[in-house]
Scaffold this active site. Sequence first.
Site, PDB file in Angstrom:
ATOM      1  N   HIS A 175       0.821  -1.174   0.039  1.00 52.08           N
ATOM      2  CA  HIS A 175       0.034  -0.028   0.005  1.00 52.08           C
ATOM      3  C   HIS A 175       0.723   1.045   0.180  1.00 52.08           C
ATOM      4  O   HIS A 175       0.561   2.271  -0.482  1.00 52.08           O
ATOM      5  CB  HIS A 175      -0.978   0.018   1.133  1.00 52.08           C
ATOM      6  N   GLU A 182      -2.394   8.998   4.237  1.00 46.10           N
ATOM      7  CA  GLU A 182      -2.753   7.816   3.973  1.00 46.10           C
ATOM      8  C   GLU A 182      -3.337   6.644   4.740  1.00 46.10           C
ATOM      9  O   GLU A 182      -4.233   6.150   4.260  1.00 46.10           O
ATOM     10  CB  GLU A 182      -1.704   7.022   3.226  1.00 46.10           C
ATOM     11  N   PRO A 238      -5.263  -0.673  -5.909  1.00 47.31           N
ATOM     12  CA  PRO A 238      -6.326  -1.535  -6.571  1.00 47.31           C
ATOM     13  C   PRO A 238      -7.383  -1.907  -5.958  1.00 47.31           C
ATOM     14  O   PRO A 238      -6.975  -2.318  -4.384  1.00 47.31           O
ATOM     15  CB  PRO A 238      -5.253  -2.793  -6.694  1.00 47.31           C
ATOM     16  N   HIS A 275      -1.804 -12.814  -0.996  1.00 46.08           N
ATOM     17  CA  HIS A 275      -3.076 -13.008  -0.357  1.00 46.08           C
ATOM     18  C   HIS A 275      -2.934 -14.503   0.324  1.00 46.08           C
ATOM     19  O   HIS A 275      -4.056 -14.898   0.896  1.00 46.08           O
ATOM     20  CB  HIS A 275      -3.992 -13.071  -1.416  1.00 46.08           C
ATOM     21  N   THR A 276      -1.899 -15.227   0.170  1.00 40.60           N
ATOM     22  CA  THR A 276      -1.705 -16.528   1.015  1.00 40.60           C
ATOM     23  C   THR A 276      -1.737 -16.155   2.476  1.00 40.60           C
ATOM     24  O   THR A 276      -1.928 -17.052   3.345  1.00 40.60           O
ATOM     25  CB  THR A 276      -0.513 -17.102   0.610  1.00 40.60           C
ATOM     26  N   THR A 299      -4.115 -21.744   4.739  1.00 37.80           N
ATOM     27  CA  THR A 299      -2.853 -21.935   5.475  1.00 37.80           C
ATOM     28  C   THR A 299      -2.603 -20.370   5.640  1.00 37.80           C
ATOM     29  O   THR A 299      -1.485 -19.854   5.260  1.00 37.80           O
ATOM     30  CB  THR A 299      -1.728 -22.588   4.870  1.00 37.80           C
ATOM     31  N   ASP A 320       3.043 -19.670   1.277  1.00 34.61           N
ATOM     32  CA  ASP A 320       2.935 -20.877   0.139  1.00 34.61           C
ATOM     33  C   ASP A 320       2.188 -20.601  -1.009  1.00 34.61           C
ATOM     34  O   ASP A 320       1.736 -19.535  -1.040  1.00 34.61           O
ATOM     35  CB  ASP A 320       2.566 -22.160   0.944  1.00 34.61           C
TER      36      ASP A 320
END
Length: 316
Positions: A63, A85, A158, A188-189, A243, A248
């Site tokens: 960000h 911000e 985004p 995003h994992t 997870t 991963d």
Amino acid sequence: MAASFFVAFLLFSSLLFHLNSALSVDYYAETCPGAETAVTEVMKKAMANDNTVPAALLRMHFHDCFIRGCDASVLLNSKGSRKAEKDGPPNISLHAFYVIDHAKKAVEKLCPGVVSCADILALAARDAVALSGGPNWEVPKGRKDGRVSKASETSQLPSPTFNFSQLKQSFSQRGLSTKDLVALSGGHTLGFAHCSSFENRIHNFDATHDVDPSLNSGFAKKLRKICPAHNKAKNAGSTMDSTSTVFDNTYFKLLLQGKGLFSSDEALLTHPKTKGQVSQFANSQEDFFRAFVKAIIRMGSLEGGKEVRKDCRVVN
């Protein structure tokens, strides 16, 4: 008029978001050789107390870089009516700023006024990944801290509701490729998402469907139970993948099963090239790790500020 504004915006973006060639992995070799170790020790301690820290710091770095380049402007506090911000709508859920404060304090003890907050954030993001089972890499350093932070500019980030063309445009304006887009989406994992980030997929999706038909039906049912319509629970939501504290390639495997949380995740499957990359990363964690490191180094090289802050929350 709109077209000329768009061209001007693209020109502005290309001027603003260029790669900083002055960065070097040895930047502090002479002036502050213990900086990286100090940051890592703070990260280890923070992670031992709170397993949400890695996702928070990785997201914070992203960000930061996407607004004015990697200049630690996301760390600045608002001042009166001038909202920074961190108080912009997409950043309200950012947390663990205290970790950067502690890391800055540790580094300042070693070498006052030498290491920027932007570099500390980049190092903390690397540690967030490496200490969660992901790849390790040498972070190019030498960023400077910015003096401007505007909540209004966070609209440039985004959105989780973006489609493929919107994502591609957002990343390309910052010199990042579609492969970088897919690899960085793999971040995003780690972490957790509030209902508001994906409720568009499970309630009133369109005129024909209440639920996004691309979602796995069992997964959608589970999400609807967690996030019922008109949900008022402030902290309700879902982990990003199964997870969520381990870095991963599970995110990509689940995405191919219709179990991606965001519209922007599903969007990666709507273009043949990016769908192929999702499949590649789902099949090879090694390929994902390699691509992620290249992408985050490229993103982390977006040029930003001009000074080294003494306090990461305020300009000098």
